[in-house]
Design a protein around this motif. Sequence first.
Motif, PDB file in Angstrom:
ATOM      1  N   ASN A   1       3.910 -89.437 -44.544  1.00  0.00           N
ATOM      2  CA  ASN A   1       2.985 -89.883 -45.570  1.00  0.00           C
ATOM      3  C   ASN A   1       2.254 -91.119 -45.060  1.00  0.00           C
ATOM      4  OD1 ASN A   1       1.622 -90.286 -47.915  1.00  0.00           O
ATOM      5  ND2 ASN A   1       3.397 -90.923 -49.109  1.00  0.00           N
ATOM      6  N   GLN A   2       0.954 -91.024 -44.876  1.00  0.00           N
ATOM      7  CA  GLN A   2       0.148 -92.108 -44.339  1.00  0.00           C
ATOM      8  C   GLN A   2      -0.744 -92.691 -45.419  1.00  0.00           C
ATOM      9  OE1 GLN A   2      -0.374 -93.475 -41.111  1.00  0.00           O
ATOM     10  NE2 GLN A   2       1.595 -92.552 -40.769  1.00  0.00           N
TER      11      GLN A   2
ATOM     12  N   SER B   1      -4.099 -93.513 -46.931  1.00  0.00           N
ATOM     13  CA  SER B   1      -5.328 -92.718 -46.813  1.00  0.00           C
ATOM     14  C   SER B   1      -6.408 -93.449 -46.027  1.00  0.00           C
ATOM     15  CB  SER B   1      -5.843 -92.310 -48.186  1.00  0.00           C
ATOM     16  OG  SER B   1      -6.150 -93.456 -48.957  1.00  0.00           O
TER      17      SER B   1
ATOM     18  N   THR C   1      -5.496 -93.036 -42.313  1.00  0.00           N
ATOM     19  CA  THR C   1      -5.786 -91.663 -41.916  1.00  0.00           C
ATOM     20  C   THR C   1      -7.293 -91.455 -41.765  1.00  0.00           C
ATOM     21  OG1 THR C   1      -3.800 -90.866 -43.046  1.00  0.00           O
ATOM     22  CG2 THR C   1      -5.477 -89.234 -42.533  1.00  0.00           C
TER      23      THR C   1
ATOM     24  N   MET D   1      -9.104 -90.363 -38.356  1.00  0.00           N
ATOM     25  CA  MET D   1      -9.923 -89.154 -38.350  1.00  0.00           C
ATOM     26  C   MET D   1     -11.352 -89.451 -37.908  1.00  0.00           C
ATOM     27  SD  MET D   1      -8.234 -86.487 -38.772  1.00  0.00           S
ATOM     28  CE  MET D   1      -9.630 -85.386 -38.942  1.00  0.00           C
TER      29      MET D   1
ATOM     30  N   TYR E   1      -2.815 -90.616 -28.906  1.00  0.00           N
ATOM     31  CA  TYR E   1      -2.670 -89.459 -29.795  1.00  0.00           C
ATOM     32  C   TYR E   1      -2.625 -88.173 -28.987  1.00  0.00           C
ATOM     33  CZ  TYR E   1      -4.130 -92.777 -33.368  1.00  0.00           C
ATOM     34  OH  TYR E   1      -4.221 -93.879 -34.181  1.00  0.00           O
TER      35      TYR E   1
ATOM     36  N   LEU F   1       0.864 -87.047 -37.782  1.00  0.00           N
ATOM     37  CA  LEU F   1       0.062 -87.862 -38.694  1.00  0.00           C
ATOM     38  C   LEU F   1      -0.673 -87.025 -39.722  1.00  0.00           C
ATOM     39  CD1 LEU F   1      -1.497 -90.397 -36.176  1.00  0.00           C
ATOM     40  CD2 LEU F   1       0.470 -90.714 -37.681  1.00  0.00           C
ATOM     41  N   CYS F   2      -1.374 -85.996 -39.260  1.00  0.00           N
ATOM     42  CA  CYS F   2      -2.130 -85.154 -40.185  1.00  0.00           C
ATOM     43  C   CYS F   2      -2.498 -83.849 -39.498  1.00  0.00           C
ATOM     44  CB  CYS F   2      -3.384 -85.864 -40.687  1.00  0.00           C
ATOM     45  SG  CYS F   2      -4.581 -86.259 -39.398  1.00  0.00           S
TER      46      CYS F   2
END
Length: 71
Positions: free
Chosen positions: A6-7, A9, A12, A16, A41, A62-63
């Motif tokens: 759970n990051q 937002s 994230t 992104m 990453y 991460l996502c």
Amino acid sequence: MSKIINQDSLVTADVMQLVSHEREVALSTREWKHRLKGYGYSIRDTEDGKHVLETLPHHVALCELPCEMFS
């Protein structure tokens, strides 16, 4: 298989933005993945065809990345 943590937002969204920018300037998916390694990453391809962004060297998920980034 690692679980996506759970990051925050905002964090994230920042990551992104970096990932999207690097995808835009990379000439291939291979180059993109290489460029992301320089930032710490990696992209793991799952068995069900999804792509997960992970941290290096510990491979913390991460996502999930949208499929559109790979076309």
